[in-house]
Design a protein around this motif. Sequence first.
Motif, mmCIF file in Angstrom:
data_model
loop_
_atom_site.group_PDB
_atom_site.id
_atom_site.type_symbol
_atom_site.label_atom_id
_atom_site.label_comp_id
_atom_site.label_asym_id
_atom_site.label_seq_id
_atom_site.Cartn_x
_atom_site.Cartn_y
_atom_site.Cartn_z
ATOM 1 N N PHE A 98 -1.207 -3.907 3.111
ATOM 2 C CA PHE A 98 -2.667 -4.166 3.815
ATOM 3 C C PHE A 98 -2.650 -5.032 4.859
ATOM 4 C CE2 PHE A 98 -3.321 -2.358 -0.561
ATOM 5 C CZ PHE A 98 -4.034 -1.236 -0.299
ATOM 6 N N GLN A 155 -0.639 2.626 5.783
ATOM 7 C CA GLN A 155 -1.162 3.623 4.989
ATOM 8 C C GLN A 155 0.129 4.556 4.613
ATOM 9 O OE1 GLN A 155 -4.082 3.558 3.267
ATOM 10 N NE2 GLN A 155 -3.410 5.388 2.415
ATOM 11 N N SER A 166 0.794 -1.175 0.032
ATOM 12 C CA SER A 166 -0.015 0.050 0.027
ATOM 13 C C SER A 166 0.853 1.284 0.093
ATOM 14 C CB SER A 166 -0.931 -0.166 1.114
ATOM 15 O OG SER A 166 -0.143 -0.002 2.443
ATOM 16 N N THR A 167 2.257 1.184 0.233
ATOM 17 C CA THR A 167 3.067 2.389 0.230
ATOM 18 C C THR A 167 4.364 1.912 0.180
ATOM 19 O OG1 THR A 167 3.440 4.322 1.585
ATOM 20 C CG2 THR A 167 3.111 2.300 2.999
ATOM 21 N N ARG A 202 -8.316 9.584 9.631
ATOM 22 C CA ARG A 202 -7.470 8.676 9.092
ATOM 23 C C ARG A 202 -6.070 9.262 8.651
ATOM 24 N NH1 ARG A 202 -7.957 4.471 4.335
ATOM 25 N NH2 ARG A 202 -7.796 6.450 3.009
ATOM 26 N N GLY A 253 -1.337 4.047 10.321
ATOM 27 C CA GLY A 253 -2.363 3.425 9.793
ATOM 28 C C GLY A 253 -3.501 3.606 10.728
ATOM 29 N N LEU A 273 -3.237 9.440 6.251
ATOM 30 C CA LEU A 273 -2.898 9.220 4.691
ATOM 31 C C LEU A 273 -1.417 9.011 4.577
ATOM 32 C CD1 LEU A 273 -5.754 11.194 3.359
ATOM 33 C CD2 LEU A 273 -5.844 8.746 3.632
#
Length: 125
Positions: free
Chosen positions: A34, A66, A17-18, A105, A81, A107
Amino acid sequence: MQESPQLGTSRPNSGISTLAPLDGPQLRFLSGGFDTTIHLWTLRRTDDGYIAHSKRLGVHQLQGVQGLAYRGVDNTLLSCGGSSIYSTDISSCQQPQPVKVSDGRLLQIHIHPQNPQVVVLEVGR
């Protein structure tokens, strides 16, 4: 896919995811997924291109990773996260305690290039 030419195996990647680069003479970067795990990747040049090796770090978040950032001055990995941020010394890789820093959240994480003590967080609201 994650492949191992030496073993002749491959398996599905559960979802990166990153990504975040690392400073230094080696080609290295971090990936977060994830599945809540973080991997340290090292690339080595060969005659045919590059060979990648990964090491799973001992950092497990409560939610998917994230955002990632690496601060080279103190060898610190910052990851987020959900609404929490984690700070880990990459040398020891001890499991950090999450710190809730937002009602929204998180990011992204950014470290200021001229002043690495300044950390900017992007929040979903």
